[in-house]
Scaffold this active site. Structure first.
Site, short mmCIF file in Angstrom:
data_model
loop_
_atom_site.label_atom_id
_atom_site.label_comp_id
_atom_site.label_asym_id
_atom_site.label_seq_id
_atom_site.Cartn_x
_atom_site.Cartn_y
_atom_site.Cartn_z
N CYS A 54 0.97 -1.23 -0.05
CA CYS A 54 0.05 0.14 -0.09
C CYS A 54 0.91 1.20 0.00
CB CYS A 54 -0.92 0.01 1.22
SG CYS A 54 -2.37 -1.11 1.27
N GLU A 56 0.69 3.85 1.91
CA GLU A 56 0.82 4.53 3.23
C GLU A 56 2.10 3.70 3.83
OE1 GLU A 56 -1.85 3.38 2.15
OE2 GLU A 56 -3.80 4.16 3.07
N CYS A 91 -6.16 0.93 4.94
CA CYS A 91 -6.50 -0.47 5.41
C CYS A 91 -5.97 -0.81 6.82
CB CYS A 91 -6.10 -1.31 4.27
SG CYS A 91 -4.28 -1.76 4.64
N CYS A 94 -2.09 -0.97 7.47
CA CYS A 94 -1.36 0.14 7.30
C CYS A 94 -1.50 0.80 8.70
CB CYS A 94 -1.90 1.03 6.04
SG CYS A 94 -0.91 0.49 4.63
#
Ligand code: THU
Length: 133
Positions: A54, A56, A91, A94
């Site tokens: 991801c 992040e 999510c 993260c």
């Protein structure tokens, strides 16, 4: 020190680097360090889907790998084919990854297609993080 709005602009720029040929969902993130340094990240997918990372965590891992461990805020944007529609929330993985390094007052900034800005704290998004070790 960047404002939430400026941090969101950095996240939008980072979204352009997303490698998302499978989901076509592009995400950008900009992480603000306590000393004012900004690390950006995008999502990076893989044909073996579980290997994908991801935006992040890309930003977080870049920052930590370069010696930063104190963070004040993150801006996150995302949308199908790189077009921002609604707020893009992080999510659970993260949120947990960030929990290792941030406190309850760490801020998240989001924006949508109308240009509204929403901000939340870490405790809003992950009130009962696992931190037993
Ligand atoms: N994605 C992120 O980059 N950040 C999130 O917090 C949620 C999802 C990415 C992963 C994948 O590449 C795509 O968005 C669709 O799930």
């Amino acid at each position: 020190m960047l404002t939430g709005e400026q941090l969101l602009e950095k996240a939008k720029e980072a979204m352009a680097g997303a490698y998302a040929p499978y989901s076509n969902f592009f995400v950008g993130a900009a992480l603000l360090c306590e000393d004012g340094t900004v690390y950006t990240g995008c999502n990076i997918e893989n044909a073996a889907f579980g290997v994908s990372n991801c935006a992040e965590r890309t930003a977080l891992f870049k920052a930590v790998s370069e010696g930063h461990r104190d963070f004040t805020a993150i801006a996150i944007v995302g949308g199908r084919n790189g077009v921002i529609d609604d707020y893009c929330y992080p999510c659970g993985v993260c949120r947990q990854a960030l929990s290792e390094f941030v406190d309850k007052s760490f801020k998240f900034y989001f924006t949508n297609d109308k240009g509204d800005i929403s901000s939340m704290t870490f405790s809003d998004l992950l009130p009962y993080a696992f931190n037993e070790f």
